[in-house]
Scaffold this active site. Structure first.
Site, PDB file in Angstrom:
ATOM      1  N   ASP A  80      -3.761  -1.644  -1.802  1.00  0.00           N
ATOM      2  CA  ASP A  80      -4.866  -2.063  -0.920  1.00  0.00           C
ATOM      3  C   ASP A  80      -6.230  -1.588  -1.420  1.00  0.00           C
ATOM      4  O   ASP A  80      -7.241  -2.257  -1.230  1.00  0.00           O
ATOM      5  CB  ASP A  80      -4.635  -1.643   0.548  1.00  0.00           C
ATOM      6  CG  ASP A  80      -4.307  -0.175   0.733  1.00  0.00           C
ATOM      7  OD1 ASP A  80      -4.247   0.564  -0.268  1.00  0.00           O
ATOM      8  OD2 ASP A  80      -4.098   0.251   1.897  1.00  0.00           O
ATOM      9  N   SER A 125       0.812  -1.223   0.000  1.00  0.00           N
ATOM     10  CA  SER A 125       0.000   0.000   0.000  1.00  0.00           C
ATOM     11  C   SER A 125       0.843   1.269   0.000  1.00  0.00           C
ATOM     12  O   SER A 125       0.795   2.063   0.942  1.00  0.00           O
ATOM     13  CB  SER A 125      -0.926  -0.043   1.204  1.00  0.00           C
ATOM     14  OG  SER A 125      -1.575  -1.273   1.213  1.00  0.00           O
ATOM     15  N   ARG A 139       7.904   6.297  -3.894  1.00  0.00           N
ATOM     16  CA  ARG A 139       8.383   6.872  -2.638  1.00  0.00           C
ATOM     17  C   ARG A 139       7.641   6.189  -1.501  1.00  0.00           C
ATOM     18  O   ARG A 139       6.532   5.689  -1.680  1.00  0.00           O
ATOM     19  CB  ARG A 139       8.118   8.388  -2.584  1.00  0.00           C
ATOM     20  CG  ARG A 139       6.663   8.762  -2.811  1.00  0.00           C
ATOM     21  CD  ARG A 139       6.382  10.242  -2.757  1.00  0.00           C
ATOM     22  NE  ARG A 139       5.033  10.521  -3.198  1.00  0.00           N
ATOM     23  CZ  ARG A 139       4.673  10.806  -4.435  1.00  0.00           C
ATOM     24  NH1 ARG A 139       5.595  10.868  -5.385  1.00  0.00           N
ATOM     25  NH2 ARG A 139       3.411  11.021  -4.747  1.00  0.00           N
TER      26      ARG A 139
HETATM   27  C1  GLC Z   1      -0.973   5.711   1.319  1.00  0.00           C
HETATM   28  C2  GLC Z   1      -0.345   4.978   0.152  1.00  0.00           C
HETATM   29  C3  GLC Z   1      -1.397   4.318  -0.722  1.00  0.00           C
HETATM   30  C4  GLC Z   1      -2.352   3.474   0.122  1.00  0.00           C
HETATM   31  C5  GLC Z   1      -2.948   4.342   1.234  1.00  0.00           C
HETATM   32  C6  GLC Z   1      -3.890   3.560   2.127  1.00  0.00           C
HETATM   33  O1  GLC Z   1      -1.669   6.806   0.827  1.00  0.00           O
HETATM   34  O2  GLC Z   1       0.428   5.862  -0.620  1.00  0.00           O
HETATM   35  O3  GLC Z   1      -0.798   3.497  -1.704  1.00  0.00           O
HETATM   36  O4  GLC Z   1      -3.354   2.954  -0.684  1.00  0.00           O
HETATM   37  O5  GLC Z   1      -1.886   4.866   2.024  1.00  0.00           O
HETATM   38  O6  GLC Z   1      -3.264   2.503   2.765  1.00  0.00           O
END
Ligand code: GLC
Length: 467
Positions: A201, A148, A163
């Site tokens: 996610d 995520s 990043r």
């Molecule tokens: C952050 C991450 C993203 C993820 C979100 C929720 O924003 O960059 O990829 O989906 O968290 O977990």
């Protein structure tokens, strides 16, 4: 100093968190603009990433089989196996491991070794038959990897980290293919699995929600997360994803799920509200000036926003003036979290005694009744702003895809601690949707945000199933 000056000042700070309908509407327009820009090209590094997921079909509920799924969220690593029964139902076994603190800023190898180790133990415990069947030449178990964080995804099973967000900062993972990093460690330990899908996610949430719904629930348009972080994805028409080269798109593809990474909406703060507390928090994060939307909304930041405001009141000599020993905890960032705020928000006990206990326990501070009233005013303002702002990307996607014209009922799958457990958050998001001109009261009635349980596990398994 009179006591009411504390309440007055808290009320004034709370005003700074108000979100007007005008602002909401401007933000929705800007979201649609940034989304279209992100679909056209990747050139604006501060824009909305709008990452193609290479998932081109939404589940029907008829998918079948045994799959592994692993998930790195904000603080935990979860290993699961999922049996899809082919009738909208599934069976899941899972184990959750907190990621050891020192791995958050260690090396890539340490982190991915830790993952492989936990997967090995899980497969040995729950699917030992798999080891023998591999020896007999059978196929390896397919594994969906929910990761995520923003990645530049170039295939269903390939993606380089753009990043880190949340609390991670491991320099040597940036620009690396995270599927390869995991597969290499699994191969080293002879774990009989093949990482066949890299899944955000939100994409997992969309997939699992779509798998579990029946036609009466409406069309599942968005998978969203409102937890430690916030983000969402949706199915976009392939001809609108201008930045995808023709040869990277499988034949006959009509659409593709786009991971918007909406945490990065309006990084330049053209419209987003910006208090001095938001500015102070941004400086504390490993990704300053990025994910500015997320820093106003998600669970990771709500507690710290409150602490920053309270420190301000303390410096203004309006709060905690009779405390002999302030201790250290109050002055330390991140000591309050969103679960504390959730309790304060609904503390109806006599003299808010629950808030009193909570402050005693979490930051070792005694509070007066007046102070607790002021704290509640701030908490309500911070959480309401978060919920109101959360409606922006949801509305943006509904409008951009003309979904109110195409579908009677729109279903939004949502996962994460804030939307699930924060009192009144869900209701406030729905309230804010009514204030958006192109949705209004009648449109809002047709949009339902529903909790998608275990999105990352089942959703990742579904992605692995199509690989
Ligand atoms: C952050 C991450 C993203 C993820 C979100 C929720 O924003 O960059 O990829 O989906 O968290 O977990």
């Amino acid at each position: 100093m009179t006591k009411s000056s504390l309440i007055d000042r808290a009320t004034e700070i709370a005003k700074g968190f108000e979100v007007s309908p005008e602002l909401l509407n401007k933000c929705v327009d800007h979201f649609i603009f940034q989304a279209n820009e992100g679909l056209r090209s990747n050139s604006n590094k501060r824009g909305l990433p709008m990452i193609p997921s290479f998932v081109t079909d939404i589940p029907t509920g008829k998918e079948k089989g045994l799959f592994l799924a692993v998930d790195l969220g904000g603080t935990n690593f979860r290993v699961c196996s999922v049996t899809l029964n082919g009738d909208n139902t599934f069976h899941m076994t899972h184990v959750k491991h907190p990621v050891p603190k020192d791995l958050f800023a260690g090396t890539s190898t340490q982190l991915f070794e830790f993952f492989a180790e936990k997967i090995l133990i899980f497969v040995q415990q729950h699917h030992s038959d798999q080891f023998s069947s591999i020896k007999e030449g059978n196929e390896k178990l397919k594994l969906g990897f929910t990761f995520s964080f923003p990645v530049n995804q170039t295939a269903l099973n390939k993606g380089t980290l753009l990043r880190w967000t949340k609390s991670f900062s491991i320099d040597d993972t940036v620009n690396q293919d995270v599927v390869k990093l995991l597969q290499d460690q699994l191969d080293k330990k002879l774990v009989p699995c093949i990482v066949s899908a890299l899944v955000n996610d939100t994409v997992g949430t969309l997939m699992s929600r779509a798998y579990s719904t029946t036609p009466e629930d409406g069309y599942t348009l968005i998978g969203s997360i409102f937890g430690t972080g916030t983000n969402g994805c949706y199915m976009e028409d392939i001809e609108n994803i201008k930045k995808l080269s023709k040869d990277s798109i499988p034949e006959n593809t009509k659409g593709m799920v786009i991971n918007t990474e909406w945490g990065s909406f309006d990084n330049d703060l053209k419209y987003l509200p910006n208090t001095k507390y938001d500015e102070a928090i941004d400086k504390l994060t490993p990704n300053p000036k990025f994910h500015m939307f997320e820093k106003r909304i998600s669970g990771m930041f709500l507690g710290e926003t409150l602490r920053q405001a309270l420190v301000d009141l303390y410096k203004e000599k309006l709060i905690f003036q009779n405390v002999d020993d302030m201790g250290e905890k109050f002055f330390k960032p991140w000591t309050l979290d969103s679960s504390n705020l959730a309790l304060i928000e609904v503390d109806d006990s006599t003299d808010q005694i629950i808030t009193s206990l909570l402050f005693n326990q979490s930051i070792h501070l005694p509070t007066t009744v007046e102070e607790r009233k002021a704290i509640k005013i701030l908490v309500k303002a911070i959480s309401k702003r978060a919920a109101y702002l959360s409606s922006i990307p949801l509305a943006g996607i509904v409008i951009k895809t003309n979904s109110l014209e195409k579908h009677d009922l729109i279903d939004i799958g949502a996962d994460g601690s804030v939307i699930q457990y924060y009192p009144g958050f869900h209701e406030n998001v729905q309230e804010a949707l009514k204030l958006i001109n192109r949705i209004g009261v009648s449109g809002e009635k047709r949009i339902n945000i529903r909790i998608a349980k275990d999105g990352s596990g089942v959703g990742a398994a579904l992605c692995a199933s199509v690989a």
